[in-house]
Design a protein around this motif. Structure first.
Motif, PDB file in Angstrom:
ATOM      1  N   GLY A 149     -24.611  68.817  88.952  1.00 34.79           N
ATOM      2  CA  GLY A 149     -23.220  69.081  88.624  1.00 34.79           C
ATOM      3  C   GLY A 149     -23.122  69.825  87.310  1.00 34.79           C
ATOM      4  O   GLY A 149     -23.526  69.311  86.270  1.00 34.79           O
ATOM      5  N   VAL A 172     -22.959  71.929  92.184  1.00 37.91           N
ATOM      6  CA  VAL A 172     -21.502  71.817  92.198  1.00 37.91           C
ATOM      7  C   VAL A 172     -20.990  72.244  90.827  1.00 37.91           C
ATOM      8  O   VAL A 172     -21.558  71.846  89.785  1.00 37.91           O
ATOM      9  CB  VAL A 172     -21.060  70.367  92.483  1.00 37.91           C
ATOM     10  CG1 VAL A 172     -19.538  70.246  92.437  1.00 37.91           C
ATOM     11  CG2 VAL A 172     -21.592  69.901  93.828  1.00 37.91           C
ATOM     12  N   PHE A 174     -17.981  72.043  88.175  1.00 39.45           N
ATOM     13  CA  PHE A 174     -16.780  71.313  87.798  1.00 39.45           C
ATOM     14  C   PHE A 174     -15.984  72.188  86.828  1.00 39.45           C
ATOM     15  O   PHE A 174     -16.335  72.334  85.656  1.00 39.45           O
ATOM     16  CB  PHE A 174     -17.144  69.977  87.159  1.00 39.45           C
ATOM     17  CG  PHE A 174     -17.742  68.997  88.129  1.00 39.45           C
ATOM     18  CD1 PHE A 174     -16.935  68.095  88.812  1.00 39.45           C
ATOM     19  CD2 PHE A 174     -19.110  68.989  88.374  1.00 39.45           C
ATOM     20  CE1 PHE A 174     -17.471  67.199  89.721  1.00 39.45           C
ATOM     21  CE2 PHE A 174     -19.668  68.096  89.282  1.00 39.45           C
ATOM     22  CZ  PHE A 174     -18.846  67.196  89.962  1.00 39.45           C
ATOM     23  N   ALA A 194     -20.122  74.824  95.327  1.00 43.22           N
ATOM     24  CA  ALA A 194     -18.785  74.265  95.465  1.00 43.22           C
ATOM     25  C   ALA A 194     -18.087  74.214  94.107  1.00 43.22           C
ATOM     26  O   ALA A 194     -18.717  73.952  93.071  1.00 43.22           O
ATOM     27  CB  ALA A 194     -18.863  72.862  96.061  1.00 43.22           C
ATOM     28  N   ILE A 196     -15.158  72.348  91.957  1.00 47.51           N
ATOM     29  CA  ILE A 196     -14.285  71.184  91.861  1.00 47.51           C
ATOM     30  C   ILE A 196     -13.336  71.398  90.689  1.00 47.51           C
ATOM     31  O   ILE A 196     -13.785  71.547  89.545  1.00 47.51           O
ATOM     32  CB  ILE A 196     -15.086  69.883  91.655  1.00 47.51           C
ATOM     33  CG1 ILE A 196     -16.156  69.731  92.734  1.00 47.51           C
ATOM     34  CG2 ILE A 196     -14.154  68.680  91.613  1.00 47.51           C
ATOM     35  CD1 ILE A 196     -15.621  69.580  94.131  1.00 47.51           C
ATOM     36  N   GLU A 197     -12.059  71.420  90.950  1.00 47.85           N
ATOM     37  CA  GLU A 197     -11.092  71.649  89.888  1.00 47.85           C
ATOM     38  C   GLU A 197     -10.411  70.344  89.499  1.00 47.85           C
ATOM     39  O   GLU A 197     -10.361  69.395  90.281  1.00 47.85           O
ATOM     40  CB  GLU A 197     -10.078  72.696  90.335  1.00 47.85           C
ATOM     41  CG  GLU A 197     -10.740  74.034  90.650  1.00 47.85           C
ATOM     42  CD  GLU A 197      -9.735  75.144  90.907  1.00 47.85           C
ATOM     43  OE1 GLU A 197      -8.637  75.091  90.324  1.00 47.85           O
ATOM     44  OE2 GLU A 197     -10.062  76.048  91.690  1.00 47.85           O
ATOM     45  N   LEU A 215     -13.511  62.381  87.832  1.00 45.73           N
ATOM     46  CA  LEU A 215     -12.366  63.180  87.422  1.00 45.73           C
ATOM     47  C   LEU A 215     -11.254  62.282  86.885  1.00 45.73           C
ATOM     48  O   LEU A 215     -11.289  61.060  87.054  1.00 45.73           O
ATOM     49  CB  LEU A 215     -11.864  64.011  88.597  1.00 45.73           C
ATOM     50  CG  LEU A 215     -12.892  64.922  89.274  1.00 45.73           C
ATOM     51  CD1 LEU A 215     -12.238  65.702  90.405  1.00 45.73           C
ATOM     52  CD2 LEU A 215     -13.537  65.860  88.266  1.00 45.73           C
ATOM     53  N   GLN A 219     -11.294  60.228  91.080  1.00 47.40           N
ATOM     54  CA  GLN A 219     -12.231  60.668  92.123  1.00 47.40           C
ATOM     55  C   GLN A 219     -13.630  60.792  91.533  1.00 47.40           C
ATOM     56  O   GLN A 219     -13.812  61.337  90.448  1.00 47.40           O
ATOM     57  CB  GLN A 219     -11.780  62.011  92.691  1.00 47.40           C
ATOM     58  CG  GLN A 219     -12.677  62.532  93.814  1.00 47.40           C
ATOM     59  CD  GLN A 219     -12.234  63.889  94.310  1.00 47.40           C
ATOM     60  OE1 GLN A 219     -11.378  64.542  93.709  1.00 47.40           O
ATOM     61  NE2 GLN A 219     -12.822  64.342  95.406  1.00 47.40           N
ATOM     62  N   ILE A 221     -17.361  62.347  92.112  1.00 41.66           N
ATOM     63  CA  ILE A 221     -18.212  63.284  92.842  1.00 41.66           C
ATOM     64  C   ILE A 221     -19.656  62.936  92.495  1.00 41.66           C
ATOM     65  O   ILE A 221     -20.070  63.033  91.335  1.00 41.66           O
ATOM     66  CB  ILE A 221     -17.923  64.744  92.448  1.00 41.66           C
ATOM     67  CG1 ILE A 221     -16.421  65.046  92.536  1.00 41.66           C
ATOM     68  CG2 ILE A 221     -18.739  65.690  93.312  1.00 41.66           C
ATOM     69  CD1 ILE A 221     -15.835  64.865  93.910  1.00 41.66           C
TER      70      ILE A 221
END
Length: 318
Positions: A149, A172, A174, A194, A196-197, A215, A219, A221
């Motif tokens: 990440g 990923v 972020f 990917a 992730i916002e 987050l 959430q 991840i």
């Protein structure tokens, strides 16, 4: 320091890879050299040094211990202390120590490295150098094929994500509260990274390992490794008195120098991360050796000029 010879040819401030490599080169050149080190290496949290030919996997502590012994073996000197001020002196430079005498030096080499100013996100500091990383060339192999990440914490974050994709297909990004620019979004999508916002609350740590990025909306991840961009700042404050000032960079600050490590201040060189924010241990050591060679050559020419002048004075008095 011997009473009859109180002036060092070179004082090196910083005893990491750059400083010790320079000291080894200078000691082998039969120069009077001392290394002053405060004992705060940047890579201390890391388990091992990687990408260093013939020493890949050596611990940072063992590498420095070997380097110190090699410097001492050639007659170099080591001082465990902190430099608190540097001024111009009668012989070149006066280097004041916190707990010791002021050292007089003909030349000065700055090898103080840099300080990592970490993002203020819970979990990052606790796992720095282990489950939280920044350099793919230092740790990419060790996290290959794991879920990575990359947190948007600096101007190099998108570039980091693109690089780590070389080591793992499970990357990923972020984005935090600032969506990527359209061109960056296209690059990330092209490599199946990917995005992730949303605001980042913390790097989740369970036991001694990273388990994910949480987050602000709670959430989670799941990732195995977090990657951040610290602000990398040259340790240069104590050299302000001789005119050495760091140059600002989008990723932090550094001390400018030419290809040999010579700064704009006469008699002062710099090597390692203090002048090159991206230098790994191998590059820092090489830069230290190169700077040392040029410092020695500079001293040779100064000694030669004095010898020629002395011969001239002797002839004039005959």
């Amino acid at each position: 320091m011997a009473e009859q010879d109180p002036v060092w040819d070179v004082v090196i401030v910083g005893g990491g890879a750059a400083g010790l490599s320079a000291a080894l080169t200078l000691a082998r050149a039969r120069r009077r050299v001392t290394v002053v080190d405060a004992g705060e290496p940047r890579n201390a949290p890391a388990d091992a040094v990687h990408g260093l030919l013939a020493l890949d996997g050596v611990s940072p502590g063992e590498l420095l211990a070997r380097g110190r012994q090699e410097v001492l073996g050639y007659g170099g000197d080591l001082v465990a202390d902190e430099v608190v001020d540097v001024q111009l002196g009668t012989c070149g430079f006066a280097v004041a120590l916190r707990n010791g005498p002021t050292l007089q030096a003909r030349r000065l080499l700055i090898a103080t490295g840099l300080a990592d100013e970490l993002p203020d996100i819970p979990g990052i500091r606790e796992q720095w150098g282990h489950g939280v990383l920044h350099c793919p060339y230092c740790h990419g192999w060790e996290v290959r094929d794991r879920s990575v990440g990359v947190l948007a914490t600096g101007p190099m974050s998108v570039h980091q994500a693109l690089l780590f994709r070389q080591w793992s297909p499970y990357v990923v990004f972020f984005a935090g509260e600032q969506p990527p620019a359209p061109e960056d979004r296209a690059r990330l999508h092209a490599l199946d990274i990917a995005i992730i916002e949303g605001p980042i609350a913390q790097v989740e740590v369970v036991g001694d390992r990273v388990t994910g990025v949480r987050l602000a909306d709670e959430q989670l991840i799941e990732v195995d490794v977090a990657v951040v961009s610290p602000r990398m700042v040259a340790r240069a404050d104590v050299f302000a008195g001789i005119g050495v000032e760091p140059t600002e960079h989008p990723a932090g600050s550094f001390i400018e120098a030419d290809a040999t490590g010579r700064t704009s201040v006469p008699g002062v060189w710099v090597a390692g991360n203090a002048s090159d924010l991206s230098a790994q241990v191998s590059a820092a050591a090489a830069e230290g050796a190169r700077a040392a060679q040029h410092i020695n050559a500079d001293l040779v020419m100064e000694d030669l000029a004095e010898a020629v002048a002395a011969v001239g004075r002797e002839r004039a008095h005959r």
